[in-house]
Design an enzyme around this catalytic site. Structure first.
Site, PDB file in Angstrom:
ATOM      1  CG  ASP A  19      -2.018   1.016   1.145  1.00  0.00           C
ATOM      2  OD1 ASP A  19      -2.353   1.445   0.018  1.00  0.00           O
ATOM      3  OD2 ASP A  19      -2.550   1.404   2.202  1.00  0.00           O
ATOM      4  CG  HIS A  36      -0.894   2.232  -9.338  1.00  0.00           C
ATOM      5  ND1 HIS A  36      -1.022   1.887  -8.009  1.00  0.00           N
ATOM      6  CD2 HIS A  36      -2.017   2.944  -9.643  1.00  0.00           C
ATOM      7  CE1 HIS A  36      -2.164   2.357  -7.532  1.00  0.00           C
ATOM      8  NE2 HIS A  36      -2.789   3.012  -8.500  1.00  0.00           N
ATOM      9  CG  LEU A 130       9.465 -16.762  -4.105  1.00  0.00           C
ATOM     10  CD1 LEU A 130       9.615 -16.814  -2.586  1.00  0.00           C
ATOM     11  CD2 LEU A 130       9.688 -15.330  -4.599  1.00  0.00           C
TER      12      LEU A 130
HETATM   13  C1  IPE Z   1      -5.284  -2.689   0.136  1.00  0.00           C
HETATM   14  O1  IPE Z   1      -4.975  -1.331  -0.109  1.00  0.00           O
HETATM   15  C2  IPE Z   1      -5.301  -3.465  -1.115  1.00  0.00           C
HETATM   16  C3  IPE Z   1      -4.019  -3.553  -1.835  1.00  0.00           C
HETATM   17  C4  IPE Z   1      -2.873  -3.095  -1.451  1.00  0.00           C
HETATM   18  C5  IPE Z   1      -4.095  -4.252  -3.075  1.00  0.00           C
HETATM   19  P1  IPE Z   1      -6.116  -0.225  -0.181  1.00  0.00           P
HETATM   20  O2  IPE Z   1      -5.432   1.076  -0.333  1.00  0.00           O
HETATM   21  O3  IPE Z   1      -7.124  -0.578  -1.187  1.00  0.00           O
HETATM   22  O4  IPE Z   1      -6.780  -0.355   1.272  1.00  0.00           O
HETATM   23  P2  IPE Z   1      -7.740   0.631   2.066  1.00  0.00           P
HETATM   24  O5  IPE Z   1      -8.845   1.017   1.137  1.00  0.00           O
HETATM   25  O6  IPE Z   1      -6.925   1.818   2.475  1.00  0.00           O
HETATM   26  O7  IPE Z   1      -8.180  -0.167   3.248  1.00  0.00           O
HETATM   27  C1  IPE Z   2      -1.781   0.279  -3.297  1.00  0.00           C
HETATM   28  O1  IPE Z   2      -1.531   1.646  -3.329  1.00  0.00           O
HETATM   29  C2  IPE Z   2      -2.042  -0.275  -4.676  1.00  0.00           C
HETATM   30  C3  IPE Z   2      -3.439  -0.696  -4.888  1.00  0.00           C
HETATM   31  C4  IPE Z   2      -4.367  -0.758  -3.981  1.00  0.00           C
HETATM   32  C5  IPE Z   2      -3.799  -1.088  -6.245  1.00  0.00           C
HETATM   33  P1  IPE Z   2      -2.724   2.703  -3.271  1.00  0.00           P
HETATM   34  O2  IPE Z   2      -3.155   3.009  -4.652  1.00  0.00           O
HETATM   35  O3  IPE Z   2      -3.777   2.248  -2.354  1.00  0.00           O
HETATM   36  O4  IPE Z   2      -1.942   3.945  -2.649  1.00  0.00           O
HETATM   37  P2  IPE Z   2      -2.495   4.988  -1.602  1.00  0.00           P
HETATM   38  O5  IPE Z   2      -3.010   4.232  -0.420  1.00  0.00           O
HETATM   39  O6  IPE Z   2      -3.573   5.767  -2.288  1.00  0.00           O
HETATM   40  O7  IPE Z   2      -1.308   5.820  -1.260  1.00  0.00           O
HETATM   41 MG    MG Z   3      -4.098   2.510  -0.354  1.00  0.00          MG
END
Ligand code: IPE
Ligand code: IPE
Ligand code: MG
Length: 246
Positions: A19, A36, A130
């Site tokens: 995240d 991303h 792995l």
């Molecule tokens: C969790 O991250 C899912 C992934 C990293 C794929 P999110 O950014 O979607 O989670 P929330 O919405 O903050 O809980």
């Molecule tokens: C995690 O990073 C990737 C996915 C959930 C696809 P985020 O896109 O949730 O990044 P933040 O939380 O907005 O920084």
């Molecule tokens: Mg996020």
């Protein structure tokens, strides 16, 4: 000599909620998609590092059931990025003996991605390095409901009696059937929640929350997480005295 093997053991299975890509990009004045892309580069490095460290299983959360609610443009770009990254990386992963598997509900995924997932799984199926599981369109609740549905179908067909259903039979229907539970759960990006990741399998995992944004996560932070894990005492419900008695 330390007789408490549980506290000095190395993690066999690490699971990571990757995240913080969006915030990483925003800090740099870049679009979320640049975050991303940087996230894919971080994932690649962490996969390599896990291979070098003899981690047996790595499970990465790439896209959750709930992430479908993001703006359509972000979802489309993410799906495209998954296809591209997989196309680009699969030969290297194969060369490095990685066995790739995808977890999640494939029904809503674009066909190009489904094909790429299937061919990558086929290509790497007999690799013995792995074990890399990537959760895409995955939700822990989805996984549990699927397992319940599969068991109910077997009961309806008369193959199984409801009384026979136990934890072993139930877990055999989950996405990670036959895979040891994660020893270590890592979440980057500072949020302290599970966000519907592996609800069943994380029952006894050690949790580590890192403030690092995922694109900044690297082998140094991975080593710190593993070091932290090796200091923990996993009791699995027992007392410290029981563990010391070996
Ligand atoms: C969790 O991250 C899912 C992934 C990293 C794929 P999110 O950014 O979607 O989670 P929330 O919405 O903050 O809980
Ligand atoms: C995690 O990073 C990737 C996915 C959930 C696809 P985020 O896109 O949730 O990044 P933040 O939380 O907005 O920084
Ligand atoms: Mg996020």
């Amino acid at each position: 000599m330390n007789s408490d093997n549980q506290s000095i053991a190395y993690p066999r299975h690490i699971s990571i909620v990757m995240d913080g890509n969006g915030r990483w990009a925003r800090q740099r004045g870049l679009p979320r998609n640049a975050g991303h892309r940087a996230g894919v580069r971080a994932a690649r490095k962490v996969v390599e590092a896990c291979g070098e460290r003899d981690i047996e299983i790595l499970t990465l959360f790439a896209f959750s059931s709930e992430n479908w609610s993001r703006p359509e443009t972000e979802v489309t770009l993410l799906m495209r990025l998954f296809v591209e990254s997989l196309q680009r990386e699969v030969q290297d992963l194969h060369k490095n003996k990685v066995r790739l598997r995808f977890l999640g509900d494939r029904t809503s995924l674009p066909i190009a991605l489904i094909r790429q997932m299937e061919s990558s799984e086929r290509l790497t199926a007999s690799n013995e390095g792995l074990k890399l599981n990537v959760a895409v369109s995955y939700g822990g609740r989805w996984d549990l409901v699927e397992a319940a549905r599969l068991l109910a179908t077997r009961v309806a067909k008369g193959e199984l009696q409801p009384e026979q259903i136990d934890e072993a039979l139930f877990s055999a229907e989950l996405s990670l059937a036959g895979v040891a539970d994660p020893d270590l759960f890592i979440r980057t990006g500072g949020e302290k929640r599970v966000s519907n990741f592996l609800l069943w399998n994380l029952a006894y995992s050690e949790f580590l929350f890192s403030d690092a944004l995922w694109p900044d996560f690297d082998s140094v932070l991975l080593d710190q997480a593993i070091d932290d894990f090796t200091q923990r005492r996993r009791r699995f419900g027992r007392t410290t005295e029981q563990l010391s008695a070996g």
